[in-house]
Every structure is written in C-alpha cells, then in structure tokens.
Design a protein around this motif. Sequence first.
Motif, PDB file in Angstrom:
ATOM      1  N   LYS A 146     -84.483  25.021 113.062  1.00 17.79           N
ATOM      2  CA  LYS A 146     -82.969  25.254 113.727  1.00 17.79           C
ATOM      3  C   LYS A 146     -81.936  24.793 113.152  1.00 17.79           C
ATOM      4  O   LYS A 146     -80.488  24.863 113.355  1.00 17.79           O
ATOM      5  CB  LYS A 146     -83.103  24.325 115.216  1.00 17.79           C
ATOM      6  CG  LYS A 146     -84.451  24.668 116.228  1.00 17.79           C
ATOM      7  CD  LYS A 146     -83.900  26.360 116.540  1.00 17.79           C
ATOM      8  CE  LYS A 146     -85.189  26.567 117.543  1.00 17.79           C
ATOM      9  NZ  LYS A 146     -85.102  27.940 118.005  1.00 17.79           N
ATOM     10  N   SER A 188     -78.478  26.118 112.346  1.00 20.89           N
ATOM     11  CA  SER A 188     -77.066  25.573 111.981  1.00 20.89           C
ATOM     12  C   SER A 188     -77.398  24.994 110.429  1.00 20.89           C
ATOM     13  O   SER A 188     -78.205  24.346 110.186  1.00 20.89           O
ATOM     14  CB  SER A 188     -76.885  24.208 112.875  1.00 20.89           C
ATOM     15  OG  SER A 188     -76.678  24.801 114.232  1.00 20.89           O
ATOM     16  N   LYS A 190     -85.431  37.575 115.291  1.00 22.88           N
ATOM     17  CA  LYS A 190     -84.065  37.368 114.933  1.00 22.88           C
ATOM     18  C   LYS A 190     -83.662  36.065 115.739  1.00 22.88           C
ATOM     19  O   LYS A 190     -84.360  35.545 116.866  1.00 22.88           O
ATOM     20  CB  LYS A 190     -83.366  38.664 115.625  1.00 22.88           C
ATOM     21  CG  LYS A 190     -83.564  39.723 114.446  1.00 22.88           C
ATOM     22  CD  LYS A 190     -82.518  40.913 115.192  1.00 22.88           C
ATOM     23  CE  LYS A 190     -82.560  42.082 114.619  1.00 22.88           C
ATOM     24  NZ  LYS A 190     -81.907  43.081 114.865  1.00 22.88           N
ATOM     25  N   GLY A 191     -82.731  35.240 115.108  1.00 19.66           N
ATOM     26  CA  GLY A 191     -82.448  33.882 115.636  1.00 19.66           C
ATOM     27  C   GLY A 191     -81.331  33.149 114.990  1.00 19.66           C
ATOM     28  O   GLY A 191     -80.703  34.012 114.125  1.00 19.66           O
ATOM     29  N   ASN A 192     -80.953  32.290 115.250  1.00 20.59           N
ATOM     30  CA  ASN A 192     -79.727  31.651 114.490  1.00 20.59           C
ATOM     31  C   ASN A 192     -80.347  30.002 114.320  1.00 20.59           C
ATOM     32  O   ASN A 192     -81.323  29.646 114.669  1.00 20.59           O
ATOM     33  CB  ASN A 192     -78.495  31.511 115.395  1.00 20.59           C
ATOM     34  CG  ASN A 192     -78.695  30.779 116.621  1.00 20.59           C
ATOM     35  OD1 ASN A 192     -79.589  31.084 117.466  1.00 20.59           O
ATOM     36  ND2 ASN A 192     -77.966  29.580 116.806  1.00 20.59           N
ATOM     37  N   ILE A 224     -80.141  36.540 105.868  1.00 20.18           N
ATOM     38  CA  ILE A 224     -79.269  35.704 106.572  1.00 20.18           C
ATOM     39  C   ILE A 224     -78.078  36.198 106.650  1.00 20.18           C
ATOM     40  O   ILE A 224     -77.377  36.676 105.822  1.00 20.18           O
ATOM     41  CB  ILE A 224     -79.510  34.178 105.842  1.00 20.18           C
ATOM     42  CG1 ILE A 224     -80.846  33.757 105.753  1.00 20.18           C
ATOM     43  CG2 ILE A 224     -78.302  33.248 106.531  1.00 20.18           C
ATOM     44  CD1 ILE A 224     -81.064  32.644 105.032  1.00 20.18           C
ATOM     45  N   ASP A 275     -72.822  27.979 112.350  1.00 23.77           N
ATOM     46  CA  ASP A 275     -73.985  28.665 112.796  1.00 23.77           C
ATOM     47  C   ASP A 275     -74.240  29.994 111.886  1.00 23.77           C
ATOM     48  O   ASP A 275     -73.244  30.649 111.811  1.00 23.77           O
ATOM     49  CB  ASP A 275     -74.040  29.243 114.296  1.00 23.77           C
ATOM     50  CG  ASP A 275     -74.158  27.795 115.161  1.00 23.77           C
ATOM     51  OD1 ASP A 275     -74.774  26.899 114.592  1.00 23.77           O
ATOM     52  OD2 ASP A 275     -73.860  28.054 116.454  1.00 23.77           O
ATOM     53  N   TYR A 276     -75.609  30.221 111.548  1.00 27.20           N
ATOM     54  CA  TYR A 276     -76.007  31.364 110.951  1.00 27.20           C
ATOM     55  C   TYR A 276     -77.167  32.056 111.636  1.00 27.20           C
ATOM     56  O   TYR A 276     -77.833  31.422 112.403  1.00 27.20           O
ATOM     57  CB  TYR A 276     -76.396  31.024 109.402  1.00 27.20           C
ATOM     58  CG  TYR A 276     -75.270  30.474 108.559  1.00 27.20           C
ATOM     59  CD1 TYR A 276     -74.509  31.322 107.633  1.00 27.20           C
ATOM     60  CD2 TYR A 276     -74.748  29.368 108.573  1.00 27.20           C
ATOM     61  CE1 TYR A 276     -73.147  31.051 107.081  1.00 27.20           C
ATOM     62  CE2 TYR A 276     -73.618  28.802 108.057  1.00 27.20           C
ATOM     63  CZ  TYR A 276     -73.067  29.655 107.237  1.00 27.20           C
ATOM     64  OH  TYR A 276     -71.669  29.354 106.341  1.00 27.20           O
ATOM     65  N   TRP A 277     -77.264  33.382 111.088  1.00 32.26           N
ATOM     66  CA  TRP A 277     -78.348  34.197 111.940  1.00 32.26           C
ATOM     67  C   TRP A 277     -79.282  34.746 110.667  1.00 32.26           C
ATOM     68  O   TRP A 277     -78.962  34.965 109.683  1.00 32.26           O
ATOM     69  CB  TRP A 277     -77.665  35.430 112.668  1.00 32.26           C
ATOM     70  CG  TRP A 277     -77.209  34.906 113.939  1.00 32.26           C
ATOM     71  CD1 TRP A 277     -77.616  35.330 115.092  1.00 32.26           C
ATOM     72  CD2 TRP A 277     -76.019  34.268 114.334  1.00 32.26           C
ATOM     73  NE1 TRP A 277     -76.980  34.675 116.106  1.00 32.26           N
ATOM     74  CE2 TRP A 277     -75.846  33.938 115.564  1.00 32.26           C
ATOM     75  CE3 TRP A 277     -74.927  33.374 113.493  1.00 32.26           C
ATOM     76  CZ2 TRP A 277     -74.927  33.469 116.138  1.00 32.26           C
ATOM     77  CZ3 TRP A 277     -73.966  32.762 113.962  1.00 32.26           C
ATOM     78  CH2 TRP A 277     -73.918  32.718 115.467  1.00 32.26           C
ATOM     79  N   ARG A 285     -71.486  34.589 110.925  1.00 32.34           N
ATOM     80  CA  ARG A 285     -71.239  34.950 112.294  1.00 32.34           C
ATOM     81  C   ARG A 285     -70.560  36.161 112.662  1.00 32.34           C
ATOM     82  O   ARG A 285     -70.515  36.756 113.587  1.00 32.34           O
ATOM     83  CB  ARG A 285     -70.338  33.899 113.065  1.00 32.34           C
ATOM     84  CG  ARG A 285     -68.927  33.594 112.222  1.00 32.34           C
ATOM     85  CD  ARG A 285     -68.132  32.726 113.030  1.00 32.34           C
ATOM     86  NE  ARG A 285     -68.798  31.344 113.372  1.00 32.34           N
ATOM     87  CZ  ARG A 285     -68.979  30.851 114.562  1.00 32.34           C
ATOM     88  NH1 ARG A 285     -68.933  31.750 115.501  1.00 32.34           N
ATOM     89  NH2 ARG A 285     -69.666  29.684 114.593  1.00 32.34           N
ATOM     90  N   SER A 323     -82.628  37.529 110.140  1.00 30.14           N
ATOM     91  CA  SER A 323     -83.512  38.633 110.836  1.00 30.14           C
ATOM     92  C   SER A 323     -84.725  38.950 109.645  1.00 30.14           C
ATOM     93  O   SER A 323     -84.567  38.842 108.524  1.00 30.14           O
ATOM     94  CB  SER A 323     -82.593  40.058 110.822  1.00 30.14           C
ATOM     95  OG  SER A 323     -83.395  41.134 110.987  1.00 30.14           O
TER      96      SER A 323
END
Length: 278
Positions: free
Chosen positions: A186, A271, A267-269, A216, A247-249, A219, A251
């Motif tokens: 996370k 910090s 997919k998610g995010n 990665i 925050d970064y995402w 935003r 895939s």
Amino acid sequence: GCVNNNRLRFDIVINNPPVFELTTPRILCLGETLRLEPINEGPDNYDYEWFLPNGTSQLGRTLDIRAGGTYRLVGRASNGNLGANGQPCSFEQTVQVNESIIATITENDVTIVDDSNNNSITINPANLGIGNYEYALRNDDTGTTTNFQDSPVFQNLSGGIYTILVRDKNGCGTAQLQVSVLEFPKFFTPNGDGTNDTWAIKGANSTFYPTSSIRIFNRYGKVVAEINIDTPGWDGTYNGKTLPSDDYWFSIELVHRNTSRSPIRRKGNFSLLRRINP
C-alpha cells in the motif's frame, strides 16, 4: 540269597528352547527396503525360518522386505537337541509391519488466498499419501520456518515466496513445495534506510510468472515506470528525477507457469511517502 547292589543310573538333560525377540511394530517406508532380524538372542545357535504374509516361508536369520503385514519368525535349536515331541526345540515371535510413505505434494494440493486482508495457505491432505503428516512453512525471503503443526492451514501471511514442508510422523521423510503468495504493498518510503525503499509485488518472480507486465502511473495517467518482475522494484524516480510524495497507480498482468491458470490482472494504487526534512 544274593543281593544285587547294582543301581540303574540315567541323566536328565533339560534343553532350553531358543529365545529371541522381535521389535514390533515396525514402519516400512514404501519404496524402501526394511530388514527384519531377531534381537536379544540366547547363547545357542538356531536355525531360523520366516513365515511371510503371502503364505510362503524363507530360511535365514534376517529378512529384507518391501511390503507391510504380519511376519512370523521361528527359531529351532541347531544343536540336535529334541523336545518332548521329538522335534527340535523351537521358539517363535511375530512382528507387525505397518506401511507409510513420504508425501507427494503438488500445486493442485494447495489453495492460496492472497492479495487479501488474511493471506493464507491451505494444504489438502487427501492425495498426499498413506502416511501420518504434519506441516511447517518456511518463508524463503526471510529464512524463518514455523514449528511443525497438525493443522494444514497457515494464515495471516505477508506476501512472499514460501516453501511448504510436509513431514511424515513415521519417519519416512519430508516433502517440499515452493509457492507464491502475492501482495501489492500500500505504500513505500524511498529514503535509503533499507526498509520499503522500493515498490514491488511481493511473492512474484519469473520462476512462477515467466511472463509479466508491471506498469506504474501518476495521478494524471502518465506511465512513470515499467518494472521487471525480478528487480527490486520502483525507486520513486522518473528519468533519473525524484518524484514527490503522492498516490500512484499500478496495472499488472502475471502469466503463471502453469498455463492452465488464467492470467492474474490487477489495478490499484499505493502511496509514495517521503520524509520532509525540517
């Protein structure tokens, strides 16, 4: 008259029967050979005959076997002394041989719950073998191993590469299987202290996932990194420049080495956290 003082004399010989013991029960590990032999034998010499579970017999002091069952050993005095029945003095013992086997474990015997609030590994004992098994789990990332336990369930696991250990309580050996438990962190803190300095998928490498795609985004949807699955991960930079806390995402797509499994797509995010110097 004459008196006959001759007396009739004879010797009474008491022949002790053969004496020995057999250790019972015994465990035979299937696929191996077990030697049976008498112990605590008396001082005399005996002729031995083994009677096997299949109804046959075999002469000799020792017997090498590859199947379980009840085995009977008869020892007969070899000094020629006979018992009251006119047969050589004899003695017999039996040994019960129980079968066991080292476990056979494959990925089909294991259920893994990962990327969850309670990552777990559960082993299904149904197809492991006829042995009496206990279980332990080695974290291959840290080198630590749990104590062996009767329960085939391990819970509250962090992501990583683990080796399942299945040990036969009868001493026939320990089987091993390496598995992957996925976790998508996370956050990470790239401050150079050696802890959480990079962001990477825990429990993923090219051994388990020979084909992978890990990207990665910031935003705004811009790709800031593409990660090789076998590298330590993303260090929080883009083109050599340090990116800010934000925050970064991600895939990802992971294709398992077992091609019958569906690819894992997530997919998610997360910090990126940087310490602000006063």
